[in-house]
Every structure is written in C-alpha cells, then in structure tokens.
Design an enzyme around this catalytic site. Structure first.
Site, mmCIF file in Angstrom:
data_model
loop_
_atom_site.group_PDB
_atom_site.id
_atom_site.type_symbol
_atom_site.label_atom_id
_atom_site.label_comp_id
_atom_site.label_asym_id
_atom_site.label_seq_id
_atom_site.Cartn_x
_atom_site.Cartn_y
_atom_site.Cartn_z
ATOM 1 N N SER A 662 50.304 2.610 20.101
ATOM 2 C CA SER A 662 50.666 1.318 20.471
ATOM 3 C C SER A 662 49.080 0.285 20.181
ATOM 4 O O SER A 662 48.520 0.705 18.979
ATOM 5 C CB SER A 662 51.034 0.949 21.953
ATOM 6 N N ASP A 750 62.060 0.549 18.303
ATOM 7 C CA ASP A 750 60.932 0.133 19.043
ATOM 8 C C ASP A 750 61.004 -1.588 18.941
ATOM 9 O O ASP A 750 60.986 -1.716 17.659
ATOM 10 C CB ASP A 750 59.612 0.737 18.298
ATOM 11 N N HIS A 782 59.554 2.317 21.977
ATOM 12 C CA HIS A 782 58.207 2.395 21.636
ATOM 13 C C HIS A 782 57.444 3.740 22.223
ATOM 14 O O HIS A 782 56.322 4.131 21.735
ATOM 15 C CB HIS A 782 57.597 0.982 22.408
#
Length: 856
Positions: A662, A750, A782
């Site tokens: 991320s 995601d 995610h």
C-alpha cells in the site's frame, strides 16, 4: 581442498594475516545459488580456506585477478540465509501454525459451599490451515479458581473445538444463554443464515433468517456488525443489509410453478413482491474495501419468544447505523450513524468519516443525536451501572487515522464531557495519546469509574487505565518486556488479555485490576503461554533526522524502527537487511508477533520495520507533518533509518532489500527509484504508484488529495495544478531510474488501491528492461490475506532476492576464471560487488570498516 576452496588473488600486499582475512571476507560476501563458501561457526579466517597471493603490475596500476578454483560443495552457501524452497516452506509452515486470539468471554462467578470461587473463560482463536487453504476458527475453555482477587489455579477445560460456519456469537447478560449467527450451505448449494439460541445443554431455537426474508445478509464485520442481547434477555439486536426490491429484465417471462415444487423450509414470505423491471444492473454504492456489497445497513430486533423480526424505523435515510447496543432499561437503541448523504467513502482503516452517536426510541420511533454533529465517532460502550457511555471521537477529514479524544455521555444528565484530549506531542510521562480503531466490547472496570484501552504508544502497544473523573492515564504494561498487549474482556475486574512480541507468538493471560491508584501492582497469570522463538532478537531504535531533513512546521521530531535480528550471530556473520516501511501512511508497526517478519528473520534476514514521521502513536503533530510531504519526508526517513542500521548493526551493507505494501509499496517504489544502487531487490504489494491515476479508481479519493497537501471537499473535480502535484509526488516519476529487480503482488479485488497501479509500474519497468515479476491473486482484496495467497506470496518474497542474485555477475567472474585486464573492468567489478569487496573487519575496534581501494 576438502571442505573448502582455493582462492588465487593478485593485488596489493597486506600483512599476511590481514591479507588472508580480507580475501576470506571478500569471498564470503559473494552470494551465489547453491555454491560457494560455508560460513564458519566462529569468527576468524577458516582453516579450510587456502589463500595464495601474488603481486602483479601492469601499466603502473595495481590489477586484481580473482579465480574461484574449486567450489567446496553444491550445498554450501556464502551466507546463512536459507534459500532452499523446501526449507523455506517448512519454516513458514511451522510458524504459520501459531494461532491468534480473537475473542474472550468470562462466565458467571460460581461460589462453592466452602466459599471458593471459580469461573469459566471462553476463548476463540484463529489459525491458518495450509492444507485446506483457509483460516480455521476454534474455541477453547479454561477454568480459574480465585479468592479475594487472588488467582489460585488456572487450567484448560477440555480440548479445542473447531467452530463451523459461526459468524457471530454473544453470551446473554446472565451467561445462561448464547446466541449464534451461523452460515450454512444446503445440498442445493444455497447459502443461508441462521440465528440460533443455545442453553447450557442444547440448542433451543434455530431461526432461518434467509427464509423469513425480512432483510438481506446480516453484517458480521467489525465496523457495523453486532449481536447484542437485551438486558431482559428477551430480544436480540443485530445489523443487516436492507431488503432491496426484486428486479428483473424487461423481457422476463413469468415461469409456471410446478404443483409439486418444494417450499424452502415450509416458510413463505408474507406477500409476493412485484419485481421492478429494468433495475437488474443498477449500481449500489457500498462502503468500499473489506465492506463490499454492504450498502444500506438497518437495525433489526428479534423477539426470541415469538420469532418475530422487526426492522427499526425512524432512522434518517442519510444515516448508516452500526455498532449498536441496548439503552438502559431496554427503552431504545444507541448506535453510531455514518453520514452517506453525498457519498460513501471507504470506511475500513478510516476513523475520520463524519458520524455521530444516536438514540432511537422503540416506542415512539424518535431518533436523536447525542454527540457533536461535526465529528467522527466510534466504539460506544455502556458502563456497568448503565449511567454513562464512553466513546472515541476524532476530526472529520484530513488523515485517515489520527489521535482521538475519549468522550463520555451521561445518560441521565445528558451532558457530554472530554475525558482524555488529543496529545500533540509526547509528554514527560510518555503518554502519547489514544490511537485505536475499536475499544474492547467490555472495557469498563466494575466501579464504573475506570476504563481500559489498549493503544499504540510509539512502537509498543500498551494497556492503559483511564480514570473518567480525573482523566489520569496509567499504563499497566509500560515496564514489560513484552512488546504488545491487547484487552479481550474485563468482567468484575477480572481482565483477559493477549500479549506478544516480534519473537514470541500470542499468549493468553489473566489478572485482577487493582484498586484505583494501585494499578501498577497488577500480577498476570498465564492461561496459555507461548515461548519466545530461538534465533530471533528484537529491539526498538530511535532515529533523529538530520537538520536538513527536519520539518520546518514540526521540528525536533524523531521516529522509530523495530529491528529483528537472527540470534547467535557473530561479528563475521552479517545478515542481509530487509527494510520494511508500513502502509497507511498513518498507521504503525507495534512490537508484536507478525508472521512475515518473524519468518524472514528465521530464514536469516535482519528486518527493519520503520515507523517514519507520520505514523500514529507519536502525537498528533507527527501525523500532521506528513500530508503534503509524502514522497519526500517519509522516503528520507526510511532511507536514513536503513543507512543508520547498516552502519551500526551487524548487518551486511551490501545486501539491503525493500518491502512494502500500500503506502509502504509507494515508499518502496520511491526508494528503488531515488536510490537505484542501494537496494538489491524490491517487493511491493498493491502499491500506490501514480496518485493522479489512482484518484478516479479508489474508494478513498480523499486520501489522494489530502496526502498530496490539499483540502478535500465532496464533489470537487481535479484541476491541472492538483494532478501535477499528485504526479510529482508519485513513484512513477522515478521509474526510469529503477535498476533493482521488482516483485509486484496484486489482489484482483482491491478497491483501495486498484490493481492498475501495480500494472502501471510493471509495464514501466518491463519496457525499460528492468527485471520484474507480477503475481495476480484472484478473490483477494487489498491485504492479499487469504491463506493460499499469503503463503504463495511469502514463498515468492523469500526467493526473490536469491532468484535475482544481486551478486550473480560477480560470481560469474570467479567461476569462469575471468581475469580483469583494465582499470575499467576493475571498477565495473567493484560496482557490481558494491560494498562487499570494500568491507573489512577491524579486530582492534570490533567493527566492520568500509574502504575505497584505489588503483595504483
């Protein structure tokens, strides 16, 4: 030579002992696949290594010739890192078996005829099952004997039992009944939800919620979901998806029903609804990542005696209710309501969404707001005396996670007060503020004057006691050797907690909360204690950025990192370093058990988990220092911490790798681009690569705007200036400078960072000839946390540095017997070797030194 190899070298003369030592270090630094020297068990030149030296000059320059004559064994390694896939899989399988605690419930107190007291403690655990490729939930019970707040005996009661299809469960206030929400798939493959009522001996009721058709699926998540008994134990409250009108095509023809058609469970809806034509493919906006298909939650009440389900009315249409519980005397429902009037922004990991504390009256249907109308509210908890509600409150907008305020609402005086305020910087008492996404379901002390909160305090997670009258904060765990503590439940001042460290899996402990003012005298007793893993050491490092990297608005600010080191390392056994910044960016690594870092450390890697400026747990100013400075301040913090560790710890300065997911993947992309020769390989999971292109595909468009340094307002459209600023802060701008091999891990579903971000990076690297590998995991979001994807991802991560050997070219020089004939070839080799051939150990200082060997 048996058990070793011979190295022939021509180069500058050194004293005989030092020359042997230097070449041994040089040879050890060169990594290859399945061949080379095996590191000795003790520090010093190995007896199995023969070194011959000869001086050669050509053209006035001192030329180097390296020749690895005889590999000792195909199984020997130049370092201590495990690279055999079977060994890696075995270690991962071993460590992945450690379960984690998710829930605890303390049963009613039982007093014997002799005055002794005991109770049962029910716990729920989660464990990875690699063979079934799923997480298995199981329960385990313990019995505890005690007297006058002193624990006499504890022990397990029976064996573990797997929980099949159980989504939620809740004990009644008396502890005599239990409600269970269960998911079941029948023989036709149809999924149904049942609400079951159990007593101590058997199942009393099983209600088919799907067949009743009063609502959609029941919410089982941590954001909206709840399953709560009324104080009278006659009703159960839960949250479900609002029933949608049936839809069909304009061309749908009504099928004729067979006379013998079976009725599902002999239950029919009260009346047949007429389907709405043309609405089959209408888009329903949900609450984003991890909350897919959760659009319009409603509060539902089950009357246990009549089996009747009521969907509560009176809640404003622009409010999504959740986290509900019964008001005192069962007169109504208290809940958190999230405002979705303009749009639904992603809620997972975002405590900054506009919301409030509400009360809906069950008799009149009136709904009133109890809290401020301009804040974000979550985790309301009713006191044991049913007089006060404690909850967490934060600012709307801005960073997704911030320091929060602890507020209290008095049920009878209707007065709201602040118990603990926001902390801008760490105080002298080291309390840095409250940073938690949820309070424990039962967090009140028996006196209704104190609450317990587990929260990040810098790089640790401590258990705090807060006095609601004075606002004083006392840590129960600050002096502990354990890095992380989490409260599971407290009942009549008996606390059940789980604790862990980077080298120790979760343990289960109990203890009685001492009287007010004596909290630090607590004694913990283990119900289920895990032992620290041998071969892993950890410590917390504090970093102070240099003056030129200080934030002008928030100066004199430090940050931390958690360093995991393979244990029992001598000064000549240097581990490769994995640098790992967290995502968020307003998140934090706490010193707790984490499977990936622990397993990497067992494989032989040192792991640095970086809590750069902007992390939570360090005061509100630290959080505010980062928006507008991403791609710069956070990148420099990570690089500074990595260089510091390479210069001060027993790690190999030539073998640094970067991993991140991320926003951590955002930083990894920046670092391999801004420092192309520093990191030998890179791994990114669902990385943010281009903030400008992410803006229109994410469930959190506000993140793109706020972190770029602008203020977000609903409905705003991108401008050239905004898009330019976003692009300038993105890793994609440095893609042309990347040289290191990059592994990209993407979750197909995601909604937070669309997979197109990783694809954009992959294509940019491939077209420029940079080694890149992309892993695409279907049905993963995610976090890419499904058991099979998680295991496969780790194997690829662990093998990535070795499969893309950062020293392969150098090793080829040795194996082929190549001779360096020019200074340019010498420099080329030194560039490929980077620091290993320029790194020597000083027996005088006990440290490694880096040298620049100049040609003569």
């Amino acid at each position: 030579m048996p058990g070793g190899c011979e190295v022939a070298a021509a180069g500058p003369r050194f004293p005989r002992g030092r020359r042997r030592w230097w070449w041994w270090c040089a040879a050890r630094s060169v990594a290859g696949e399945g061949r080379g020297l095996q590191s000795p068990s003790t520090c010093g030149p190995p007896h199995s290594l023969t070194v011959a030296s000869r001086l050669g000059r050509r053209g006035g320059n001192s030329l180097f010739s390296y020749h690895l004559l005889a590999p000792a064994s195909a199984n020997n390694r130049l370092d201590q890192v495990v690279t055999n896939p079977k060994e890696i899989a075995g270690i991962y399988k071993e460590l992945s078996k450690f379960p984690s605690l998710s829930k605890a419930c303390i049963g009613p107190e039982v007093v014997s005829q002799y005055g002794g007291k005991h109770c049962n403690i029910y716990t729920e655990w989660s464990q990875r099952d690699l063979e079934r490729a799923e997480r298995v939930k199981f329960c385990r019970q313990y019995i505890m004997f005690y007297d006058d707040n002193s624990i006499v005996y504890t022990g397990p009661s029976g064996n573990c039992t797997e929980l099949q299809g159980e989504l939620l469960s809740s004990e009644s206030p008396s502890g005599h009944l239990k409600a269970v929400l269960r998911d079941h798939t029948n023989k036709k493959g149809e999924e149904k939800q049942f609400l079951e009522i159990w007593n101590k001996n058997s199942k009393e009721k099983s209600i088919n919620l799907t067949a009743l058709d009063k609502h959609g699926k029941v919410y089982e998540d941590d954001h909206f979901g709840c399953l709560v008994w009324s104080h009278s134990e006659t009703h159960i409250l839960y949250v479900a998806e609002k029933k949608r009108p049936k839809a069909e095509s304009f061309f749908q023809t009504k099928p004729e029903l067979s006379v013998n058609e079976e009725e599902d469970d002999n239950i029919k809806p009260e009346k047949q609804e007429k389907p709405v034509k043309g609405d089959e493919f209408v888009y329903w906006e949900d609450w984003g990542e991890a909350l897919v298909k959760k659009t319009t939650p409603v509060l539902c009440v089950l009357d246990i005696e009549s089996n009747n389900i009521s969907v509560l009315e009176g809640i404003p249409e622009h409010i999504s209710p959740g986290q509900a519980f019964w008001a005192p005397n069962d007169t109504g429902i208290v809940f958190v309501g999230w405002d979705h009037e303009s749009q639904r922004l992603g809620l997972a990991y975002c405590t900054n969404r506009k919301s409030g504390l509400y009360y809906v009256d069950l008799t009149g249907g009136n709904c009133v707001q109890l809290s401020s109308q301009i804040n974000a509210v979550w985790s309301p908890r009713l006191s044991p005396d049913k007089c006060r509600i404690i909850y967490l409150q934060g600012e709307v907008g801005g960073p997704h996670q911030q320091c929060s305020t602890v507020c209290m609402y008095d049920w009878y005086t209707k007065v709201t007060s602040t118990v603990v305020n926001i902390v801008t910087q760490s105080n002298d008492d080291k309390f840095t503020g409250i940073y938690c996404s949820a309070l424990a379901q039962k967090c009140w002390a028996m006196d209704s004057q104190r609450i317990l909160i587990d929260t990040a305090q810098r790089s640790r997670k401590d258990l705090l006691v807060i006095n609601i009258t004075t606002g004083s904060v006392t840590s129960l765990t600050s002096g502990s050797d354990v890095g992380s503590w989490t409260l599971l439940a407290i009942h009549q001042d008996l606390m059940v907690v789980t604790c862990s460290s980077p080298n120790c899996p979760p343990s289960l402990k109990v203890g009685f909360l001492p009287a007010a003012g004596e909290e630090q005298e607590i004694t913990w007793v283990a119900l289920d204690e895990a032992e620290p893993l041998p071969g892993i050491e950890w410590k917390i490092l504090t970093f102070t950025p240099p003056c030129e990297q200080q934030n002008p608005k928030f100066s004199a600010m430090d940050f931390e990192g958690i360093l995991l080191l393979p244990g029992a390392k001598s000064k000549c056994d240097l581990s490769p370093l994995v640098v790992w910044p967290h995502g968020g960016p307003h998140s934090v690594f706490t010193a707790e058990w984490m499977l990936y870092p622990a397993t990497l450390c067992r494989l032989g890697f040192a792991v640095l988990l970086v809590n750069y400026r902007g992390s939570i747990g360090f005061g509100q100013d630290s959080i505010y220092s980062l928006p507008g400075n991403i791609g710069n301040q956070d990148v420099k913090d990570v690089q500074f911490s990595a260089e510091y560790v390479l210069n001060t710890e027993l790690v190999d300065a030539s073998k640094a790798f970067i991993i991140g997911g991320s926003h951590g993947g955002f930083l990894a992309g920046h670092l391999v681009g801004q420092y192309p020769k520093f990191y030998k390989a890179c791994v990114t999971r669902n990385p943010v690569i281009n903030i400008a292109s992410m803006l229109g595909t994410t469930d959190i468009p506000d993140w793109c705007i706020v972190e770029a340094g602008f203020e977000y307002t609903a409905g705003q459209l991108p401008t050239p200036a905004l898009l330019t600023a976003m692009l300038s802060k993105s890793p994609i701008t440095y893609a042309s400078q990347v040289k290191s091999p990059v592994l990209i891990i993407l979750g197909e579903k995601d909604k937070r960072v669309n997979p197109t971000q990783g694809l954009e990076f992959y294509r940019a690297l491939k077209t420029r000839g940079v080694p890149a590998r992309l892993l695409w995991y279907p049905d993963n979001n995610h976090s890419v946390s499904k058991v099979d994807a998680e295991a496969d991802g780790f194997m690829n991560i662990a093998l990535w540095p070795d499969n893309n050997g950062y020293m392969k070219d150098t090793l080829d020089y040795f194996l082929k017997g190549s001779r360096i004939e020019t200074v340019e070839e010498q420099r080329d080799l030194e560039d490929k070797v980077h620091k290993p051939l320029k790194q020597t150990f000083s027996s005088e200082t006990g440290h490694w030194k880096l040298h620049k060997y100049r040609s003569r």
